[in-house]
Design a protein around this motif. Structure first.
Motif, PDB file in Angstrom:
ATOM      1  N   LEU A 108      42.195  33.353  40.557  1.00 20.99           N
ATOM      2  CA  LEU A 108      42.465  33.538  41.901  1.00 20.99           C
ATOM      3  C   LEU A 108      43.126  32.375  42.594  1.00 20.99           C
ATOM      4  O   LEU A 108      44.037  32.664  43.739  1.00 20.99           O
ATOM      5  CB  LEU A 108      40.854  33.543  42.642  1.00 20.99           C
ATOM      6  N   GLU A 109      43.085  31.200  41.994  1.00 26.55           N
ATOM      7  CA  GLU A 109      43.845  29.993  42.538  1.00 26.55           C
ATOM      8  C   GLU A 109      45.457  30.387  42.263  1.00 26.55           C
ATOM      9  O   GLU A 109      46.526  29.943  42.932  1.00 26.55           O
ATOM     10  CB  GLU A 109      43.511  28.845  41.932  1.00 26.55           C
ATOM     11  N   ALA A 110      45.764  31.034  41.173  1.00 28.06           N
ATOM     12  CA  ALA A 110      47.052  31.427  40.721  1.00 28.06           C
ATOM     13  C   ALA A 110      47.613  32.377  41.756  1.00 28.06           C
ATOM     14  O   ALA A 110      48.741  32.319  42.435  1.00 28.06           O
ATOM     15  CB  ALA A 110      47.118  32.189  39.451  1.00 28.06           C
ATOM     16  N   ARG A 124      45.606  41.806  38.021  1.00 32.26           N
ATOM     17  CA  ARG A 124      44.300  42.275  37.400  1.00 32.26           C
ATOM     18  C   ARG A 124      43.197  41.615  37.363  1.00 32.26           C
ATOM     19  O   ARG A 124      43.143  40.775  36.481  1.00 32.26           O
ATOM     20  CB  ARG A 124      44.869  42.886  36.063  1.00 32.26           C
ATOM     21  N   PRO A 125      42.238  41.752  38.394  1.00 32.76           N
ATOM     22  CA  PRO A 125      41.153  40.856  38.254  1.00 32.76           C
ATOM     23  C   PRO A 125      40.243  41.140  37.009  1.00 32.76           C
ATOM     24  O   PRO A 125      40.224  42.024  36.400  1.00 32.76           O
ATOM     25  CB  PRO A 125      40.231  41.381  39.462  1.00 32.76           C
ATOM     26  N   PRO A 126      39.889  39.926  36.536  1.00 29.73           N
ATOM     27  CA  PRO A 126      38.879  39.891  35.365  1.00 29.73           C
ATOM     28  C   PRO A 126      37.727  41.001  35.528  1.00 29.73           C
ATOM     29  O   PRO A 126      37.195  41.159  36.735  1.00 29.73           O
ATOM     30  CB  PRO A 126      38.492  38.563  35.034  1.00 29.73           C
ATOM     31  N   THR A 127      37.264  41.723  34.648  1.00 29.16           N
ATOM     32  CA  THR A 127      35.995  42.335  34.777  1.00 29.16           C
ATOM     33  C   THR A 127      34.737  41.573  34.674  1.00 29.16           C
ATOM     34  O   THR A 127      34.694  40.364  34.221  1.00 29.16           O
ATOM     35  CB  THR A 127      35.856  43.267  33.423  1.00 29.16           C
ATOM     36  N   GLY A 128      33.736  42.166  35.197  1.00 27.67           N
ATOM     37  CA  GLY A 128      32.397  41.256  35.324  1.00 27.67           C
ATOM     38  C   GLY A 128      32.540  40.329  36.502  1.00 27.67           C
ATOM     39  O   GLY A 128      33.084  40.448  37.321  1.00 27.67           O
ATOM     40  N   ARG A 129      31.537  39.438  36.429  1.00 26.33           N
ATOM     41  CA  ARG A 129      31.187  38.727  37.620  1.00 26.33           C
ATOM     42  C   ARG A 129      32.271  37.799  38.075  1.00 26.33           C
ATOM     43  O   ARG A 129      32.596  37.358  39.008  1.00 26.33           O
ATOM     44  CB  ARG A 129      29.881  37.902  37.397  1.00 26.33           C
ATOM     45  N   ARG A 132      34.782  39.234  40.528  1.00 21.47           N
ATOM     46  CA  ARG A 132      34.482  39.914  41.672  1.00 21.47           C
ATOM     47  C   ARG A 132      35.040  39.031  42.870  1.00 21.47           C
ATOM     48  O   ARG A 132      35.186  37.753  42.937  1.00 21.47           O
ATOM     49  CB  ARG A 132      32.905  39.747  41.769  1.00 21.47           C
ATOM     50  N   VAL A 133      35.669  39.774  43.644  1.00 21.92           N
ATOM     51  CA  VAL A 133      36.006  39.006  45.020  1.00 21.92           C
ATOM     52  C   VAL A 133      35.222  39.246  46.224  1.00 21.92           C
ATOM     53  O   VAL A 133      35.215  40.453  46.441  1.00 21.92           O
ATOM     54  CB  VAL A 133      37.667  39.616  45.413  1.00 21.92           C
ATOM     55  N   SER A 134      34.620  38.362  47.082  1.00 18.91           N
ATOM     56  CA  SER A 134      33.816  38.325  48.021  1.00 18.91           C
ATOM     57  C   SER A 134      34.574  38.907  49.181  1.00 18.91           C
ATOM     58  O   SER A 134      35.758  38.723  49.268  1.00 18.91           O
ATOM     59  CB  SER A 134      33.261  37.088  48.418  1.00 18.91           C
ATOM     60  N   GLU A 135      34.087  39.474  50.152  1.00 16.32           N
ATOM     61  CA  GLU A 135      34.660  40.005  51.367  1.00 16.32           C
ATOM     62  C   GLU A 135      35.255  38.546  52.101  1.00 16.32           C
ATOM     63  O   GLU A 135      36.607  38.845  52.724  1.00 16.32           O
ATOM     64  CB  GLU A 135      33.489  40.825  52.247  1.00 16.32           C
ATOM     65  N   ALA A 136      34.351  37.436  52.079  1.00 16.85           N
ATOM     66  CA  ALA A 136      35.229  36.464  52.664  1.00 16.85           C
ATOM     67  C   ALA A 136      36.392  35.856  51.962  1.00 16.85           C
ATOM     68  O   ALA A 136      37.293  35.496  52.699  1.00 16.85           O
ATOM     69  CB  ALA A 136      33.877  35.110  52.648  1.00 16.85           C
ATOM     70  N   VAL A 137      36.416  35.708  50.879  1.00 15.35           N
ATOM     71  CA  VAL A 137      37.592  35.253  50.005  1.00 15.35           C
ATOM     72  C   VAL A 137      38.612  36.409  50.324  1.00 15.35           C
ATOM     73  O   VAL A 137      39.814  35.978  50.430  1.00 15.35           O
ATOM     74  CB  VAL A 137      37.300  35.285  48.419  1.00 15.35           C
ATOM     75  N   ALA A 138      38.309  37.701  50.254  1.00 12.63           N
ATOM     76  CA  ALA A 138      39.368  38.697  50.543  1.00 12.63           C
ATOM     77  C   ALA A 138      40.205  38.440  51.816  1.00 12.63           C
ATOM     78  O   ALA A 138      41.162  38.398  51.894  1.00 12.63           O
ATOM     79  CB  ALA A 138      38.741  39.964  50.232  1.00 12.63           C
ATOM     80  N   LEU A 155      45.181  45.722  40.311  1.00  8.62           N
ATOM     81  CA  LEU A 155      44.882  46.559  39.047  1.00  8.62           C
ATOM     82  C   LEU A 155      43.664  46.706  39.213  1.00  8.62           C
ATOM     83  O   LEU A 155      43.104  46.308  38.223  1.00  8.62           O
ATOM     84  CB  LEU A 155      45.618  46.466  38.164  1.00  8.62           C
ATOM     85  N   GLY A 156      42.835  47.261  39.995  1.00  5.57           N
ATOM     86  CA  GLY A 156      41.343  47.312  39.932  1.00  5.57           C
ATOM     87  C   GLY A 156      40.617  47.178  41.421  1.00  5.57           C
ATOM     88  O   GLY A 156      41.379  46.943  42.366  1.00  5.57           O
ATOM     89  N   PRO A 157      39.307  47.080  41.407  1.00  2.00           N
ATOM     90  CA  PRO A 157      38.912  47.186  42.641  1.00  2.00           C
ATOM     91  C   PRO A 157      39.139  45.842  43.570  1.00  2.00           C
ATOM     92  O   PRO A 157      39.113  44.690  43.002  1.00  2.00           O
ATOM     93  CB  PRO A 157      37.238  47.214  42.642  1.00  2.00           C
TER      94      PRO A 157
END
Length: 232
Positions: A108-110, A124-129, A132-138, A155-157
């Motif tokens: 995410l920092e990258a 492509r976000p990693p799978t699992g916890r 996860r990108v929170s609404e605030a971070v998004a 590439l993913g949710p």
């Protein structure tokens, strides 16, 4: 004391909305391949979610092709299996792409750092916890994208994605009766924006010459009997 009628209140609300629309800054359109414009027009500040299933990667490289071909920088984060040859065939200018294949927990920092230098970032976000990108971070990242006039494809949710794209029903051509090789793939691609009706297009993705076309070349349609079309 006089009171406003409901009709007067509605007129006032409509006028307020018109003023807000006029005051809203126009977003810069990013170059998008003509064959994809009826499906989605990339815009600065936009966040786009692509289903990584069948055809998702090819669709993403097709979207990346537009800005890089126009001389802008693109970035790909968290995709160690990035198919450079396939991307180049779809029009991606590889010399204009920054790749961070395995950013680990700092993905995410990258992405946030690359917003400063690239017009379109694919992640492509990693799978699992960890992915996860929170609404605030998004929300914070979306604001940064608007400020820097960049766009993001996930590439993913991804929360708050303004357009969600999926590809389905793939068909391959070229196998014949087992004596040929797979040459072209037909995909049905769908784009959903909020509650609006979905947009759908059928694309040869790639076509027999590895390019991207909105419909099968006439000779391919006529020759399916000997090319063979098989479901994947």
């Amino acid at each position: 004391m006089a009171t406003l009628t409901q009709l007067e209140q509605l007129d006032q609300l409509r006028e307020r909305m018109r003023r807000l629309e006029r005051a809203a800054p126009q977003r810069r359109a990013l170059e998008t391949l003509p064959v994809l414009r009826d499906l989605v027009q990339l815009q600065a500040g936009g966040v786009y979610e692509v289903d990584p299933g069948a055809g998702g990667a090819s669709l993403t490289w097709g979207l990346l092709a537009g800005p890089t071909a126009a001389g802008e920088w693109g970035a790909v984060v968290g995709v160690p299996d990035f198919g450079a040859e396939a991307a180049a065939a779809l029009g991606v200018r590889l010399e204009r792409v920054i790749c961070v294949p395995e950013p680990g927990e700092a993905w995410l920092e990258a992405v946030a750092a690359l917003v400063d230098v690239a017009s379109l970032i694919v992640v492509r976000p990693p799978t699992g916890r960890a992915g996860r990108v929170s609404e605030a971070v998004a929300g914070k990242l979306a604001a940064r994208l608007r400020t820097r006039e960049a766009a993001l494809i996930s590439l993913g949710p991804w929360p708050r994605a303004e357009v969600r794209l999926t590809a389905s029903a793939p068909r391959w051509g070229g196998a014949g009766q087992g004596d040929g090789h797979l040459r072209a793939r037909l995909l049905s691609v769908e784009a959903r924006r909020g509650t609006a009706p979905a947009r759908r297009v059928d694309l040869w993705f790639p076509a027999a010459d590895l390019t991207l076309v909105a419909q099968a070349p006439r000779e391919e349609v006529a020759g399916r009997a000997h090319l063979g079309v098989v479901a994947s």
